[in-house]
Write a protein that holds these residues in place. Sequence first.
Motif, PDB file in Angstrom:
ATOM      1  N   MET A   1      -2.671 -38.978  31.033  1.00 25.64           N
ATOM      2  CA  MET A   1      -2.054 -38.886  29.826  1.00 25.64           C
ATOM      3  C   MET A   1      -2.295 -38.856  28.441  1.00 25.64           C
ATOM      4  SD  MET A   1       1.197 -41.394  28.699  1.00 25.64           S
ATOM      5  CE  MET A   1       0.467 -42.737  29.882  1.00 25.64           C
ATOM      6  N   ASP A   2      -2.208 -37.774  27.830  1.00 26.39           N
ATOM      7  CA  ASP A   2      -2.462 -37.388  26.355  1.00 26.39           C
ATOM      8  C   ASP A   2      -2.668 -38.245  25.686  1.00 26.39           C
ATOM      9  OD1 ASP A   2      -3.707 -34.949  27.242  1.00 26.39           O
ATOM     10  OD2 ASP A   2      -1.681 -34.066  26.537  1.00 26.39           O
ATOM     11  N   TRP A   3      -2.917 -38.745  24.361  1.00 28.88           N
ATOM     12  CA  TRP A   3      -2.685 -39.340  23.238  1.00 28.88           C
ATOM     13  C   TRP A   3      -2.636 -38.338  22.797  1.00 28.88           C
ATOM     14  CZ3 TRP A   3      -4.135 -45.058  23.539  1.00 28.88           C
ATOM     15  CH2 TRP A   3      -3.847 -45.349  24.300  1.00 28.88           C
ATOM     16  N   LYS A   4      -1.781 -37.948  21.533  1.00 29.69           N
ATOM     17  CA  LYS A   4      -2.012 -37.145  20.553  1.00 29.69           C
ATOM     18  C   LYS A   4      -1.487 -37.542  19.038  1.00 29.69           C
ATOM     19  CE  LYS A   4      -0.486 -33.112  23.391  1.00 29.69           C
ATOM     20  NZ  LYS A   4       0.434 -31.847  23.633  1.00 29.69           N
ATOM     21  N   LEU A   5      -2.666 -37.637  18.220  1.00 30.01           N
ATOM     22  CA  LEU A   5      -2.377 -38.338  17.051  1.00 30.01           C
ATOM     23  C   LEU A   5      -1.489 -37.256  16.075  1.00 30.01           C
ATOM     24  CD1 LEU A   5      -3.739 -40.687  14.793  1.00 30.01           C
ATOM     25  CD2 LEU A   5      -5.099 -38.662  13.995  1.00 30.01           C
ATOM     26  N   GLU A   6      -0.307 -38.397  15.521  1.00 27.52           N
ATOM     27  CA  GLU A   6       0.497 -37.550  15.095  1.00 27.52           C
ATOM     28  C   GLU A   6       0.599 -37.774  13.703  1.00 27.52           C
ATOM     29  OE1 GLU A   6       3.895 -35.397  14.797  1.00 27.52           O
ATOM     30  OE2 GLU A   6       2.931 -35.658  16.330  1.00 27.52           O
ATOM     31  N   LEU A   7       0.321 -38.994  13.076  1.00 26.61           N
ATOM     32  CA  LEU A   7       0.842 -39.863  11.671  1.00 26.61           C
ATOM     33  C   LEU A   7      -0.256 -41.119  10.731  1.00 26.61           C
ATOM     34  CD1 LEU A   7       2.873 -38.865   9.666  1.00 26.61           C
ATOM     35  CD2 LEU A   7       4.129 -40.792  10.359  1.00 26.61           C
ATOM     36  N   ILE A   8      -0.840 -40.527   9.851  1.00 23.28           N
ATOM     37  CA  ILE A   8      -1.695 -41.273   9.566  1.00 23.28           C
ATOM     38  C   ILE A   8      -1.491 -41.505   8.710  1.00 23.28           C
ATOM     39  CG2 ILE A   8      -3.642 -41.434   8.600  1.00 23.28           C
ATOM     40  CD1 ILE A   8      -4.535 -39.158  10.701  1.00 23.28           C
ATOM     41  N   ALA A   9      -1.132 -42.672   7.388  1.00 28.84           N
ATOM     42  CA  ALA A   9      -0.524 -43.541   6.398  1.00 28.84           C
ATOM     43  C   ALA A   9      -1.426 -42.957   5.312  1.00 28.84           C
ATOM     44  CB  ALA A   9      -0.386 -44.702   6.522  1.00 28.84           C
ATOM     45  N   VAL A  10      -1.268 -42.741   4.373  1.00 27.39           N
ATOM     46  CA  VAL A  10      -2.325 -42.933   3.800  1.00 27.39           C
ATOM     47  C   VAL A  10      -1.599 -42.806   1.671  1.00 27.39           C
ATOM     48  CG1 VAL A  10      -3.265 -40.833   0.942  1.00 27.39           C
ATOM     49  CG2 VAL A  10      -2.984 -39.824   4.060  1.00 27.39           C
ATOM     50  N   PRO A  11      -1.893 -44.229   1.560  1.00 23.99           N
ATOM     51  CA  PRO A  11      -1.902 -45.312   0.630  1.00 23.99           C
ATOM     52  C   PRO A  11      -1.900 -44.309  -1.129  1.00 23.99           C
ATOM     53  CG  PRO A  11      -3.313 -46.044   0.985  1.00 23.99           C
ATOM     54  CD  PRO A  11      -3.465 -44.673   1.956  1.00 23.99           C
ATOM     55  N   VAL A  12      -0.290 -44.640  -1.423  1.00 24.09           N
ATOM     56  CA  VAL A  12      -0.208 -44.372  -3.317  1.00 24.09           C
ATOM     57  C   VAL A  12       0.620 -44.774  -3.885  1.00 24.09           C
ATOM     58  CG1 VAL A  12      -0.657 -41.678  -1.610  1.00 24.09           C
ATOM     59  CG2 VAL A  12       1.261 -42.487  -2.207  1.00 24.09           C
ATOM     60  N   ALA A  13      -0.054 -44.488  -5.039  1.00 24.79           N
ATOM     61  CA  ALA A  13       1.071 -45.790  -6.467  1.00 24.79           C
ATOM     62  C   ALA A  13       2.054 -45.031  -6.326  1.00 24.79           C
ATOM     63  CB  ALA A  13      -0.074 -45.233  -7.517  1.00 24.79           C
ATOM     64  N   ASP A  14       2.967 -43.331  -6.532  1.00 22.23           N
ATOM     65  CA  ASP A  14       2.459 -42.751  -6.745  1.00 22.23           C
ATOM     66  C   ASP A  14       3.542 -41.664  -6.235  1.00 22.23           C
ATOM     67  OD1 ASP A  14       4.847 -40.805  -8.697  1.00 22.23           O
ATOM     68  OD2 ASP A  14       4.470 -40.998 -10.560  1.00 22.23           O
ATOM     69  N   ILE A  15       4.514 -41.674  -5.186  1.00 20.38           N
ATOM     70  CA  ILE A  15       5.201 -40.777  -4.562  1.00 20.38           C
ATOM     71  C   ILE A  15       4.985 -39.283  -4.815  1.00 20.38           C
ATOM     72  CG2 ILE A  15       6.480 -39.580  -2.488  1.00 20.38           C
ATOM     73  CD1 ILE A  15       6.730 -42.284  -1.756  1.00 20.38           C
ATOM     74  N   ASP A  16       5.768 -38.750  -5.873  1.00 19.63           N
ATOM     75  CA  ASP A  16       5.762 -37.416  -6.151  1.00 19.63           C
ATOM     76  C   ASP A  16       4.993 -37.363  -6.599  1.00 19.63           C
ATOM     77  OD1 ASP A  16       8.890 -37.586  -6.710  1.00 19.63           O
ATOM     78  OD2 ASP A  16       8.611 -38.920  -7.234  1.00 19.63           O
ATOM     79  N   ARG A  17       3.297 -37.699  -7.369  1.00 19.77           N
ATOM     80  CA  ARG A  17       2.768 -37.608  -7.756  1.00 19.77           C
ATOM     81  C   ARG A  17       1.636 -36.831  -6.548  1.00 19.77           C
ATOM     82  NH1 ARG A  17      -1.972 -41.201  -9.987  1.00 19.77           N
ATOM     83  NH2 ARG A  17      -1.588 -41.725  -8.760  1.00 19.77           N
ATOM     84  N   ALA A  18       1.569 -37.829  -5.835  1.00 19.87           N
ATOM     85  CA  ALA A  18       1.005 -37.472  -4.815  1.00 19.87           C
ATOM     86  C   ALA A  18       1.414 -36.033  -3.713  1.00 19.87           C
ATOM     87  CB  ALA A  18       0.690 -38.214  -3.564  1.00 19.87           C
ATOM     88  N   LYS A  19       2.910 -36.226  -3.452  1.00 19.06           N
ATOM     89  CA  LYS A  19       3.319 -35.019  -3.089  1.00 19.06           C
ATOM     90  C   LYS A  19       2.922 -33.247  -3.785  1.00 19.06           C
ATOM     91  CE  LYS A  19       7.938 -33.213  -1.354  1.00 19.06           C
ATOM     92  NZ  LYS A  19       9.124 -33.390  -1.365  1.00 19.06           N
ATOM     93  N   GLU A  20       2.952 -33.743  -4.884  1.00 21.02           N
ATOM     94  CA  GLU A  20       2.563 -32.659  -5.228  1.00 21.02           C
ATOM     95  C   GLU A  20       0.845 -32.096  -5.840  1.00 21.02           C
ATOM     96  OE1 GLU A  20       2.074 -31.437 -10.283  1.00 21.02           O
ATOM     97  OE2 GLU A  20       3.805 -32.701 -10.041  1.00 21.02           O
ATOM     98  N   PHE A  21       0.605 -33.220  -5.838  1.00 21.86           N
ATOM     99  CA  PHE A  21      -0.902 -32.702  -5.008  1.00 21.86           C
ATOM    100  C   PHE A  21      -1.518 -32.167  -4.045  1.00 21.86           C
ATOM    101  CE2 PHE A  21      -5.109 -33.929  -3.580  1.00 21.86           C
ATOM    102  CZ  PHE A  21      -6.159 -33.609  -3.668  1.00 21.86           C
ATOM    103  N   TYR A  22      -0.580 -32.760  -2.905  1.00 23.29           N
ATOM    104  CA  TYR A  22      -0.873 -32.432  -1.716  1.00 23.29           C
ATOM    105  C   TYR A  22      -0.242 -30.415  -1.688  1.00 23.29           C
ATOM    106  CZ  TYR A  22      -3.631 -36.384   0.190  1.00 23.29           C
ATOM    107  OH  TYR A  22      -4.318 -37.721   0.098  1.00 23.29           O
ATOM    108  N   VAL A  23       0.829 -30.460  -1.728  1.00 20.01           N
ATOM    109  CA  VAL A  23       1.769 -29.368  -2.102  1.00 20.01           C
ATOM    110  C   VAL A  23       1.254 -28.147  -2.334  1.00 20.01           C
ATOM    111  CG1 VAL A  23       3.858 -27.972  -2.189  1.00 20.01           C
ATOM    112  CG2 VAL A  23       3.476 -30.319  -1.024  1.00 20.01           C
ATOM    113  N   LYS A  24       0.454 -28.219  -3.682  1.00 22.35           N
ATOM    114  CA  LYS A  24      -0.295 -27.706  -4.370  1.00 22.35           C
ATOM    115  C   LYS A  24      -1.747 -26.851  -3.507  1.00 22.35           C
ATOM    116  CE  LYS A  24      -3.023 -29.094  -7.587  1.00 22.35           C
ATOM    117  NZ  LYS A  24      -3.798 -29.636  -9.000  1.00 22.35           N
ATOM    118  N   ILE A  25      -2.058 -28.407  -2.090  1.00 25.25           N
ATOM    119  CA  ILE A  25      -3.554 -27.686  -2.246  1.00 25.25           C
ATOM    120  C   ILE A  25      -3.386 -27.270  -0.876  1.00 25.25           C
ATOM    121  CG2 ILE A  25      -4.608 -29.458  -3.294  1.00 25.25           C
ATOM    122  CD1 ILE A  25      -5.295 -31.318  -0.262  1.00 25.25           C
ATOM    123  N   GLY A  26      -2.178 -26.817  -0.009  1.00 27.17           N
ATOM    124  CA  GLY A  26      -1.332 -26.057   1.032  1.00 27.17           C
ATOM    125  C   GLY A  26      -0.294 -27.265   1.947  1.00 27.17           C
ATOM    126  N   PHE A  27      -0.548 -27.915   1.667  1.00 26.41           N
ATOM    127  CA  PHE A  27      -0.026 -28.946   2.619  1.00 26.41           C
ATOM    128  C   PHE A  27       1.165 -28.132   3.136  1.00 26.41           C
ATOM    129  CE2 PHE A  27      -3.222 -31.526   2.603  1.00 26.41           C
ATOM    130  CZ  PHE A  27      -3.995 -32.360   3.365  1.00 26.41           C
TER     131      PHE A  27
END
Length: 128
Positions: free
Chosen positions: A1-27
């Motif tokens: 049976m395959d085990w595929k890593l799906e999701l990793i939690a990244v702890p942040v203080a401000d979701i909007d700031r973090a989302k803007e950063f990650y989208v800016k770099i191509g996520f």
Amino acid sequence: MDWKLELIAVPVADIDRAKEFYVKIGFTADHDVRVNEDLRFVQLTPPGSACSIVLDTNMSQMTPGSVEGLQCVVADADRALAELRELGVEARGVEEYPWGRFVFFTDPDGNGWALQQMVPQQAVPQQA
């Protein structure tokens, strides 16, 4: 049976700031759902990856910026470094190791990322 890593939690203080950063770099912003007044589920995926991150403000005990060693593989470390710097991301120059060429950077909270360009492996002599 395959085990595929799906999701990793990244702890942040401000979701909007973090989302803007990650989208800016191509996520890709896959999900942004307010589950209830205490939980907002924001999932983002690096370009070409099968594994995503979730921005974590209260789902775990991790403190913002406490994650180190998040790693993605890229085809060209020099190009990745140039692209990050063009976007205003402070990234350390390419570092060379026997197992790859790396670019290191952090997100706005200090979570540590590495971009690895794979290098051909040389044969290791066998111990007698």
